[in-house]
Scaffold this active site. Sequence first.
Site, PDB file in Angstrom:
ATOM      1  N   CYS A  13       3.165  -6.479   2.646  1.00  0.00           N
ATOM      2  CA  CYS A  13       3.987  -6.509   4.323  1.00  0.00           C
ATOM      3  C   CYS A  13       5.026  -5.464   4.160  1.00  0.00           C
ATOM      4  O   CYS A  13       5.959  -4.929   3.310  1.00  0.00           O
ATOM      5  CB  CYS A  13       2.922  -7.461   4.633  1.00  0.00           C
ATOM      6  N   ASN A  16       6.621  -9.641   2.080  1.00  0.00           N
ATOM      7  CA  ASN A  16       6.633 -10.067   1.791  1.00  0.00           C
ATOM      8  C   ASN A  16       6.627 -12.026   1.846  1.00  0.00           C
ATOM      9  O   ASN A  16       6.938 -12.454   0.205  1.00  0.00           O
ATOM     10  CB  ASN A  16       6.999  -9.721   0.026  1.00  0.00           C
ATOM     11  N   CYS A  18       4.961 -13.748   4.023  1.00  0.00           N
ATOM     12  CA  CYS A  18       3.249 -14.261   4.886  1.00  0.00           C
ATOM     13  C   CYS A  18       3.128 -13.630   4.310  1.00  0.00           C
ATOM     14  O   CYS A  18       1.616 -13.750   3.967  1.00  0.00           O
ATOM     15  CB  CYS A  18       4.070 -13.500   6.780  1.00  0.00           C
ATOM     16  N   ARG A  19       2.080 -12.158   4.807  1.00  0.00           N
ATOM     17  CA  ARG A  19       0.761 -11.770   4.717  1.00  0.00           C
ATOM     18  C   ARG A  19       0.899 -11.159   3.653  1.00  0.00           C
ATOM     19  O   ARG A  19      -0.316 -11.573   2.909  1.00  0.00           O
ATOM     20  CB  ARG A  19       0.601 -10.482   5.905  1.00  0.00           C
ATOM     21  N   SER A  20       1.492 -10.939   2.428  1.00  0.00           N
ATOM     22  CA  SER A  20       0.929 -10.765   1.439  1.00  0.00           C
ATOM     23  C   SER A  20       0.983 -11.005   0.333  1.00  0.00           C
ATOM     24  O   SER A  20       0.168 -11.332  -0.178  1.00  0.00           O
ATOM     25  CB  SER A  20       2.053  -9.262   1.197  1.00  0.00           C
ATOM     26  N   ASP A 131       1.453  -9.685  11.797  1.00  0.00           N
ATOM     27  CA  ASP A 131       2.754 -10.263  11.066  1.00  0.00           C
ATOM     28  C   ASP A 131       2.575 -11.122  12.167  1.00  0.00           C
ATOM     29  O   ASP A 131       3.309 -11.454  13.259  1.00  0.00           O
ATOM     30  CB  ASP A 131       3.994  -9.187  11.024  1.00  0.00           C
TER      31      ASP A 131
END
Length: 170
Positions: A13, A16, A18-20, A131
């Site tokens: 993301c 690095n 939140c999402r990934s 995000d």
Amino acid sequence: MKQDNKVKVLFVCMGNICRSPTADAVFKHQVKAAGLDKHIYVDSAGTHAYHIDESPDERAQKAALKRGYNMQGLRARAVQLNDFEEFHYILAMDKNNLAILQDRCPQQYSHKLGLLMSYSSQWDRYQEVADPYYGGSHGFELVLDLVEDANQGLLRHIIEGSTEKRNQGR
């Protein structure tokens, strides 16, 4: 899976945090539950170096922990040039980060790039994992919903691909 080494998956993301890392923690959990942690290596990175060595966002960690996913040991890092050679799957959370990866990726490794949501079986209306950084807790819950499903599809894809390769070798 490869007999000689692990299948390597990198989730990407922007920062690095939140999402990934959420995808990283969820996939590690799913891989371990399937008994494949000796065959699949999982990592995450960001296209931007905003948060190097920081822990994942506290809201992401809290949402993940409620579902049994531990993100404590994860630290943000930026995508490196050698990641394109090292990893077999480099999966972006959204089209913007995929475009950045495509710009940076040496041509011979471009086949490794993709969107995580292409492996989803339940969330047809979502092509991307949005995000959640500037939103409320609902965004982090949605990230988990999307990632859990897409990661299951990815794991099935990896397992089926390794089965096909073994069958072709007979």
